[in-house]
Motif scaffolding. Structure first.
Motif, PDB file in Angstrom:
ATOM      1  N   VAL A   1      10.248  -3.242 -11.535  1.00 39.85           N
ATOM      2  CA  VAL A   1       9.625  -3.375 -12.852  1.00 39.85           C
ATOM      3  C   VAL A   1       8.697  -2.208 -13.140  1.00 39.85           C
ATOM      4  O   VAL A   1       8.684  -1.624 -14.240  1.00 39.85           O
ATOM      5  N   ALA A   2       7.892  -1.833 -12.124  1.00 36.83           N
ATOM      6  CA  ALA A   2       6.972  -0.705 -12.317  1.00 36.83           C
ATOM      7  C   ALA A   2       7.730   0.598 -12.559  1.00 36.83           C
ATOM      8  O   ALA A   2       7.353   1.423 -13.418  1.00 36.83           O
ATOM      9  N   MET A   3       8.814   0.794 -11.827  1.00 36.76           N
ATOM     10  CA  MET A   3       9.614   2.008 -11.985  1.00 36.76           C
ATOM     11  C   MET A   3      10.229   2.072 -13.392  1.00 36.76           C
ATOM     12  O   MET A   3      10.263   3.130 -14.029  1.00 36.76           O
ATOM     13  N   LYS A   4      10.731   0.912 -13.882  1.00 38.05           N
ATOM     14  CA  LYS A   4      11.293   0.883 -15.235  1.00 38.05           C
ATOM     15  C   LYS A   4      10.244   1.232 -16.264  1.00 38.05           C
ATOM     16  O   LYS A   4      10.509   1.941 -17.256  1.00 38.05           O
ATOM     17  N   ASN A   5       9.037   0.721 -16.101  1.00 36.81           N
ATOM     18  CA  ASN A   5       7.968   1.040 -17.042  1.00 36.81           C
ATOM     19  C   ASN A   5       7.641   2.531 -17.029  1.00 36.81           C
ATOM     20  O   ASN A   5       7.411   3.164 -18.085  1.00 36.81           O
TER      21      ASN A   5
ATOM     22  N   LEU B   1       0.831  -1.205   0.000  1.00 32.60           N
ATOM     23  CA  LEU B   1       0.000   0.000   0.000  1.00 32.60           C
ATOM     24  C   LEU B   1       0.866   1.255   0.000  1.00 32.60           C
ATOM     25  O   LEU B   1       0.594   2.234  -0.719  1.00 32.60           O
ATOM     26  N   THR B   2       1.913   1.211   0.833  1.00 34.42           N
ATOM     27  CA  THR B   2       2.818   2.368   0.879  1.00 34.42           C
ATOM     28  C   THR B   2       3.468   2.589  -0.484  1.00 34.42           C
ATOM     29  O   THR B   2       3.571   3.730  -0.972  1.00 34.42           O
ATOM     30  N   SER B   3       3.909   1.519  -1.122  1.00 29.55           N
ATOM     31  CA  SER B   3       4.531   1.625  -2.436  1.00 29.55           C
ATOM     32  C   SER B   3       3.553   2.149  -3.472  1.00 29.55           C
ATOM     33  O   SER B   3       3.888   2.992  -4.321  1.00 29.55           O
ATOM     34  N   LEU B   4       2.302   1.650  -3.403  1.00 34.11           N
ATOM     35  CA  LEU B   4       1.285   2.131  -4.331  1.00 34.11           C
ATOM     36  C   LEU B   4       0.984   3.605  -4.122  1.00 34.11           C
ATOM     37  O   LEU B   4       0.751   4.362  -5.081  1.00 34.11           O
ATOM     38  N   ASP B   5       1.003   4.013  -2.840  1.00 31.40           N
ATOM     39  CA  ASP B   5       0.758   5.437  -2.571  1.00 31.40           C
ATOM     40  C   ASP B   5       1.853   6.292  -3.200  1.00 31.40           C
ATOM     41  O   ASP B   5       1.578   7.348  -3.814  1.00 31.40           O
ATOM     42  N   GLU B   6       3.118   5.861  -3.045  1.00 33.76           N
ATOM     43  CA  GLU B   6       4.223   6.610  -3.631  1.00 33.76           C
ATOM     44  C   GLU B   6       4.115   6.641  -5.159  1.00 33.76           C
ATOM     45  O   GLU B   6       4.319   7.680  -5.801  1.00 33.76           O
ATOM     46  N   LYS B   7       3.820   5.503  -5.725  1.00 33.55           N
ATOM     47  CA  LYS B   7       3.696   5.436  -7.187  1.00 33.55           C
ATOM     48  C   LYS B   7       2.546   6.296  -7.673  1.00 33.55           C
ATOM     49  O   LYS B   7       2.634   6.978  -8.713  1.00 33.55           O
TER      50      LYS B   7
ATOM     51  N   ALA C   1      15.420  12.431 -14.637  1.00 32.19           N
ATOM     52  CA  ALA C   1      16.683  12.167 -13.937  1.00 32.19           C
ATOM     53  C   ALA C   1      16.438  11.723 -12.503  1.00 32.19           C
ATOM     54  O   ALA C   1      17.099  10.814 -11.973  1.00 32.19           O
ATOM     55  N   SER C   2      15.450  12.374 -11.925  1.00 32.82           N
ATOM     56  CA  SER C   2      15.116  11.985 -10.534  1.00 32.82           C
ATOM     57  C   SER C   2      14.617  10.542 -10.472  1.00 32.82           C
ATOM     58  O   SER C   2      14.963   9.776  -9.568  1.00 32.82           O
ATOM     59  N   MET C   3      13.789  10.154 -11.472  1.00 30.90           N
ATOM     60  CA  MET C   3      13.242   8.786 -11.482  1.00 30.90           C
ATOM     61  C   MET C   3      14.352   7.763 -11.703  1.00 30.90           C
ATOM     62  O   MET C   3      14.358   6.689 -11.110  1.00 30.90           O
ATOM     63  N   LYS C   4      15.339   8.101 -12.575  1.00 32.50           N
ATOM     64  CA  LYS C   4      16.445   7.171 -12.784  1.00 32.50           C
ATOM     65  C   LYS C   4      17.282   7.017 -11.527  1.00 32.50           C
ATOM     66  O   LYS C   4      17.748   5.918 -11.198  1.00 32.50           O
ATOM     67  N   LEU C   5      17.498   8.147 -10.841  1.00 34.93           N
ATOM     68  CA  LEU C   5      18.238   8.068  -9.574  1.00 34.93           C
ATOM     69  C   LEU C   5      17.499   7.197  -8.548  1.00 34.93           C
ATOM     70  O   LEU C   5      18.108   6.369  -7.858  1.00 34.93           O
ATOM     71  N   GLU C   6      16.182   7.344  -8.484  1.00 36.75           N
ATOM     72  CA  GLU C   6      15.376   6.523  -7.557  1.00 36.75           C
ATOM     73  C   GLU C   6      15.435   5.049  -7.937  1.00 36.75           C
ATOM     74  O   GLU C   6      15.478   4.157  -7.097  1.00 36.75           O
ATOM     75  N   LEU C   7      15.491   4.786  -9.298  1.00 39.38           N
ATOM     76  CA  LEU C   7      15.589   3.408  -9.753  1.00 39.38           C
ATOM     77  C   LEU C   7      16.901   2.783  -9.296  1.00 39.38           C
ATOM     78  O   LEU C   7      16.941   1.616  -8.867  1.00 39.38           O
ATOM     79  N   GLN C   8      18.001   3.561  -9.390  1.00 39.35           N
ATOM     80  CA  GLN C   8      19.288   3.051  -8.945  1.00 39.35           C
ATOM     81  C   GLN C   8      19.261   2.734  -7.449  1.00 39.35           C
ATOM     82  O   GLN C   8      19.821   1.715  -6.993  1.00 39.35           O
ATOM     83  N   GLN C   9      18.573   3.569  -6.686  1.00 40.73           N
ATOM     84  CA  GLN C   9      18.463   3.313  -5.243  1.00 40.73           C
ATOM     85  C   GLN C   9      17.661   2.025  -4.960  1.00 40.73           C
ATOM     86  O   GLN C   9      18.023   1.227  -4.092  1.00 40.73           O
ATOM     87  N   LYS C  10      16.597   1.820  -5.728  1.00 48.36           N
ATOM     88  CA  LYS C  10      15.789   0.608  -5.514  1.00 48.36           C
ATOM     89  C   LYS C  10      16.538  -0.633  -5.936  1.00 48.36           C
ATOM     90  O   LYS C  10      16.404  -1.704  -5.337  1.00 48.36           O
ATOM     91  N   LEU C  11      17.360  -0.533  -7.004  1.00 44.96           N
ATOM     92  CA  LEU C  11      18.135  -1.691  -7.448  1.00 44.96           C
ATOM     93  C   LEU C  11      19.179  -2.098  -6.421  1.00 44.96           C
ATOM     94  O   LEU C  11      19.610  -3.265  -6.387  1.00 44.96           O
ATOM     95  N   SER C  12      19.631  -1.113  -5.622  1.00 43.01           N
ATOM     96  CA  SER C  12      20.582  -1.464  -4.558  1.00 43.01           C
ATOM     97  C   SER C  12      19.919  -2.261  -3.440  1.00 43.01           C
ATOM     98  O   SER C  12      20.611  -2.872  -2.620  1.00 43.01           O
ATOM     99  N   VAL C  13      18.591  -2.251  -3.410  1.00 41.84           N
ATOM    100  CA  VAL C  13      17.855  -2.964  -2.352  1.00 41.84           C
ATOM    101  C   VAL C  13      17.111  -4.176  -2.908  1.00 41.84           C
ATOM    102  O   VAL C  13      17.162  -5.280  -2.357  1.00 41.84           O
ATOM    103  N   PHE C  14      16.415  -3.983  -4.076  1.00 38.88           N
ATOM    104  CA  PHE C  14      15.585  -5.040  -4.641  1.00 38.88           C
ATOM    105  C   PHE C  14      16.235  -5.619  -5.889  1.00 38.88           C
ATOM    106  O   PHE C  14      17.140  -5.018  -6.477  1.00 38.88           O
TER     107      PHE C  14
END
Length: 519
Positions: free
Chosen positions: A284-288, A220-226, A263-276
């Motif tokens: 996957v949703a972030m890449k889309n 739910l938290t992730s969906l809220d952010e998205k 650019a901000s979204m790519k930076l956030e993607l790099q942060q998520k890849l360091s965890v997930f």
């Protein structure tokens, strides 16, 4: 006080016929009874109660009845009416011409039978137990035959009693084990049905429900952010579509807000890849989203002129539609997750109650299972006890002295009976003479006349019998003595043989007088 011996002798002589009549009558009765009473022969068997042949440490019989109690039970069964009548008829105990009724036969058989516990002394194990069976009859062979029959019945009854008790015990525990097994099956079915009905609220699933609830809350938290990111992009797209002049700002050297967002979204993607991982739903949703947004930005940068502007506006509308569809999908996912969270919360709240109910059912099951185990153990013991009794290895009776036909009668004591009759007759005759003289108030001696009238007698003249009177007196006395001596025995013999035996007469008289237990 002077005793007039001569006078008392004369009185005795005068009452001699009466004395002889009484004394001879009782003497004749005593001698006749002593002669006519049938001889009673006793045949005895001694039975030893043997200890179990198998050590109690190895096996134990389920027949826990004491030997004294068993003897009493056997005695009651042996002395049953039907059994005694059958034995009396089989061995013709009272003769074919007996006029005794069945009840009288049973009473006579019981009176003639005796079970008696014997004391064999103490031993290191508490003393041996034995008892005797005695039967009395006027025929020594019949006494031995009936005693043997009673011993046979006793041994058979003991075996039947012990085996029957062991088999009844085994049958009871067998049925009890079947009943408990069926109850255990029913409890198991109840537990299974209850678990199936409350599968989502079982105690063992509590940790899973909590973990699943935490995971869904994270989603739910992730969906809220998205959703917030998509809503921002939707606002930007709607603003550009509403004012196409904003597309010109994309050609300047400065970064547009979309490029900064990208650019901000790519930076956030790099942060998520360091965890997930790469396959994680959030990655996957972030890449889309980045791919869609890059298409938007690149489309804006590559556009040229009005035709390019119209093309870019169309692409922006298509992207806007995709974002709106994604927002709708996120809303639907939120509803599904909230429904799942409600179900999980309800299951977690129900878990304590389900656990209490299950614990109660488990306690009942464990208690019944304990009863079942104890019953199975008792059944095994009962089965072993039955085998022990069937093989005769438990406590048993052993005949250590067989009943035999006696050589001599036990009763009656004819000398004592005849002696009592003679002594009783003499005593009663003398007592009757004394009583008659005491009751006689007539003047019989000169001294009584002198004392009564106060005169002095000159001489005493006795009564002088004639010779004829003496002959008649002696004839009457002899006839009376002969009649008493012969008539009484003959009358008693006729009564004994033709009417009723004298021993039965005495037994009935004792019964009516309430003295049968004493004698």
């Amino acid at each position: 006080m002077d005793l007039d011996i001569k006078y008392y002798l004369s009185v005795f002589w005068k009452r001699l016929p009466l004395f002889l009549l009484v004394s001879l009558s009782l003497s004749a009765v005593g001698v006749t009874v002593a002669k006519l009473l049938p001889a009673t022969y006793s045949s005895q068997a001694i039975i030893l109660v043997e200890s179990p042949q198998i050590s109690p440490d190895l096996a134990q019989s389920t027949v826990q009845v004491g030997s004294a109690e068993i003897i009493q039970v056997i005695r009651q069964r042996v002395l049953r009416r039907e059994n005694l009548l059958s034995i009396a008829r089989e061995h013709n105990v009272f003769g074919n011409d007996s006029k005794l009724s069945p009840s009288e036969i049973v009473s006579a058989m019981r009176a003639a039978t005796e079970f008696k516990t014997l004391n064999l002394g103490n031993s290191r194990r508490g003393g041996a137990t034995a008892f005797s069976i005695v039967f009395q009859s006027n025929n020594p062979r019949k006494a031995a035959a009936v005693a043997n029959e009673l011993v046979t019945n006793t041994l058979a009854l003991n075996t039947d009693l012990r085996v029957g008790t062991a088999e009844k015990t085994k049958s009871f525990f067998d049925k009890e084990s079947e009943r408990l097994d069926e109850e255990l099956r029913q409890l198991e079915e109840n537990i299974l049905v209850f678990k199936n009905e409350n599968a989502n609220a079982l105690p063992e699933g509590l940790e899973y429900n909590r973990a699943e609830m935490t995971r869904l809350q994270g989603r739910l938290t992730s969906l809220d952010e998205k959703e917030l990111g998509l809503q921002e992009q939707v606002r930007q797209l709607k603003r550009v579509i509403a004012d196409p002049s904003l597309l010109a700002s994309q050609s300047s050297g400065q970064l547009s807000p979309e490029e900064r967002k990208l650019a901000s979204m790519k930076l956030e993607l790099q942060q998520k890849l360091s965890v997930f991982s790469e396959s994680h739903p959030q990655v996957v949703a972030m890449k889309n989203e980045i791919a869609a947004f890059e298409a938007l930005v690149l489309g804006v940068e590559d556009g040229d002129g009005e035709s390019a502007e119209g093309s870019r506006i169309g692409e922006l509308k298509l992207t806007l539609e995709q974002f709106e569809n994604e927002l709708e999908r996120i809303a639907n996912q939120r509803l599904e997750i909230n429904d799942q969270l409600a179900i999980l919360e309800q299951n977690i709240l129900q878990t304590p109650g389900v656990e209490m109910a299950l614990n109660s059912m488990y306690r009942a099951y464990d208690s019944k299972q304990g009863q079942y185990r104890n019953t199975l153990q008792s059944l095994a013991t009962a089965s072993t006890g039955t085998v022990i009794e069937l093989l005769g290895q438990g406590e048993r009776f052993e005949v250590i002295e067989q009943p035999i036909a006696p050589d001599r009668p036990d009763s009656p004591n004819r000398v004592v009976i005849a002696g009592l009759g003679v002594v009783g007759g003499i005593g009663l005759g003398l007592g009757l003479i004394v009583l008659l003289e005491i009751l006689n108030k007539k003047i019989q001696r000169p001294v009584e006349l002198v004392n009564k009238l106060g005169i002095q007698a000159f001489a005493e003249i006795p009564y002088i019998e004639t010779r004829r009177e003496k002959v008649v007196y002696r004839a009457k006395l002899s006839a009376g003595l002969v009649l008493v001596s012969v008539g009484i025995p003959v009358a008693l013999a006729v009564f004994h043989y033709q009417v009723l035996p004298l021993d039965l007469v005495f037994e009935r008289l004792l019964d009516k007088a309430g003295l049968s237990k004493i004698f």
